[in-house]
Design a protein around this motif. Sequence first.
Motif, PDB file in Angstrom:
ATOM      1  N   CYS A 108       4.059  -0.909   5.950  1.00 43.67           N
ATOM      2  CA  CYS A 108       2.919  -1.001   5.039  1.00 43.67           C
ATOM      3  C   CYS A 108       1.776  -0.126   5.565  1.00 43.67           C
ATOM      4  O   CYS A 108       1.789   0.310   6.717  1.00 43.67           O
ATOM      5  N   LEU A 109       0.822   0.109   4.720  1.00 47.93           N
ATOM      6  CA  LEU A 109      -0.303   0.985   5.070  1.00 47.93           C
ATOM      7  C   LEU A 109      -1.296   0.179   5.904  1.00 47.93           C
ATOM      8  O   LEU A 109      -1.948  -0.734   5.394  1.00 47.93           O
ATOM      9  N   VAL A 147       3.810  -1.963  -6.886  1.00 45.61           N
ATOM     10  CA  VAL A 147       5.134  -1.840  -7.504  1.00 45.61           C
ATOM     11  C   VAL A 147       5.343  -0.428  -8.040  1.00 45.61           C
ATOM     12  O   VAL A 147       6.441   0.133  -7.964  1.00 45.61           O
ATOM     13  N   ALA A 148       4.285   0.161  -8.582  1.00 47.81           N
ATOM     14  CA  ALA A 148       4.382   1.514  -9.124  1.00 47.81           C
ATOM     15  C   ALA A 148       4.740   2.536  -8.056  1.00 47.81           C
ATOM     16  O   ALA A 148       5.379   3.555  -8.349  1.00 47.81           O
ATOM     17  N   SER A 149       4.357   2.275  -6.815  1.00 47.36           N
ATOM     18  CA  SER A 149       4.702   3.185  -5.730  1.00 47.36           C
ATOM     19  C   SER A 149       6.217   3.303  -5.588  1.00 47.36           C
ATOM     20  O   SER A 149       6.765   4.410  -5.511  1.00 47.36           O
ATOM     21  N   LEU A 150       6.897   2.176  -5.574  1.00 50.46           N
ATOM     22  CA  LEU A 150       8.355   2.205  -5.451  1.00 50.46           C
ATOM     23  C   LEU A 150       8.998   2.689  -6.743  1.00 50.46           C
ATOM     24  O   LEU A 150      10.034   3.375  -6.718  1.00 50.46           O
ATOM     25  N   GLY A 207       0.763  -1.235   0.000  1.00 53.08           N
ATOM     26  CA  GLY A 207       0.000   0.000   0.000  1.00 53.08           C
ATOM     27  C   GLY A 207       0.795   1.287   0.000  1.00 53.08           C
ATOM     28  O   GLY A 207       0.249   2.346  -0.303  1.00 53.08           O
ATOM     29  N   ASP A 208       2.105   1.210   0.340  1.00 55.53           N
ATOM     30  CA  ASP A 208       2.853   2.472   0.427  1.00 55.53           C
ATOM     31  C   ASP A 208       4.359   2.210   0.312  1.00 55.53           C
ATOM     32  O   ASP A 208       5.148   2.678   1.137  1.00 55.53           O
ATOM     33  N   ARG A 228      -5.013  -0.211   1.022  1.00 59.97           N
ATOM     34  CA  ARG A 228      -3.937  -1.213   0.901  1.00 59.97           C
ATOM     35  C   ARG A 228      -4.310  -2.329  -0.080  1.00 59.97           C
ATOM     36  O   ARG A 228      -3.446  -2.927  -0.723  1.00 59.97           O
ATOM     37  N   VAL A 229      -5.592  -2.645  -0.155  1.00 57.28           N
ATOM     38  CA  VAL A 229      -6.055  -3.715  -1.037  1.00 57.28           C
ATOM     39  C   VAL A 229      -6.264  -3.120  -2.425  1.00 57.28           C
ATOM     40  O   VAL A 229      -7.288  -2.491  -2.712  1.00 57.28           O
TER      41      VAL A 229
END
Length: 489
Positions: free
Chosen positions: A213-214, A229-232, A194-195, A221-222
């Motif tokens: 994690c969120l 993956v796009a967050s990182l 989630g984050d 988060r779900v």
Amino acid sequence: MSAPLVDAWAAAVETHTAALFFAGERVLKVKKPVSLGFLDFSTREARRAACAEEVRLNRRLSPDVYLGVSDIVVDGKTVEHGVLMRRLPFDRSLSALVARDTPTLADDIIRLARRLAAFHGQAPVVGRDLDLGIWTHPGQMWRDNVAQARALSPAELSTEDLDAAEFLAERFVDGRGALFRDRLAAGLVRDGHGDLLADDVFLLPDEPRILDCLEFDERLRVTDVLLDVASLTMDLERLGRPDLGRLLLDKYSAEAGETHPSTLEHFYIAHRALVRAKVASIRAKQMGVTSRVPRDLLAMCIRHLQGAQVRLVVVGGLPGAGKSTLSALLSGRLPATVVSSDAVRWELAPEGGAAAYGKGRYSPAVTNRVYDEMLKRAASKLAHGEHVVLDATFATEARRTAARKLAQQHAADLTEIQVVVEDATAEQRLEARGAEVGGSEAGVDVRRRMHSQFAPWPEAAVVDTGAEGAEGVVGAVAAACGASRSWPE
């Protein structure tokens, strides 16, 4: 577990939702008594529940780091709660490794991609393990985050930029219902992290540890595993290493067996950039300072939303003009799926006979079926976030109007290109090409007869594949792709 309040800590770090105190081999994370719209830690009971949930969820990825919930006791009375953690070496955080540009970064990213793929592979799936009601549609996620961002300081997140982001995001969502439904049905919406951020990833010798994690809202988060993956990926780009973000996405997809259009990558990276811009603005407000970070992150968001815009390119012209050559160039540049009238015609009428004008495979009835099938196939691709190039003569205004309606129905940007070349050059090409199975059978006679029936096309960009040569073709490709940017360099 319980622990007395420690009077002196070696160091402390503050975020918008918590304070972390470091001493020796331990870290105590205490949540702030804040209510920010998307979370509410205003009561001690809520903070303790969030601490317990944080420990439970983060043990999925770092079981030896999260030691438990600690009660903070003063004069024999519990006054607060915190998460007690094992301290990890800061110099092994992904952000520190990126800053030092360590030579093992590529290998570390590959290891991380494998760990994330394994984690997602075991995570609960919406529609199988989790109720469908837990999933928040991407369109609603965007609306919620934009609304929260609008409530913050306009000096950092301008109304104009938020308007632009909201318009582009809604445009992508509006035409991609089939894409989101199919990913949900395929089990790609899961209870993930989630984050994901570089500061919270530690690349240790045995295996990565992924923290923080969120925990405060399962609906955030779900999500789609690609959004995790796009967050990182977004954070690596923010740190100046989009190449590592690209590597992470590619290796993750290979490990997880997950496929997606490039537009969805851009869309999800943009979403995470908006979230981080919102968080950065909240933190700046808490500190009483003005920061450029929220504006820079919002600019990143808009840039990726521009890359997410799905495009339909209509390439038309008389036989021998070079439509297929240009379409192939566009296909590689966008990237895009080419839907060619020649290929479709052979599929629909494999026994249609020779290429007599208006006969057999080229009869009006077959031609109508060909164009209908081309639009049908393009519609499916556009709905799933793929760029499409339609390669056909498009001699009549009716055919062009149908393509325009298709682009409008699927919220796709439209580029119209008329490919031309001198008659002598075209006829030389047609004579040299001859007829081949699966390709165009139109010869010199067909071109001459079609010439007088080709309706004016003022909306199209004209590309002369003879007089302009390779430079002209490349220029047309660049113009057609202008609003569908490739991965940032």
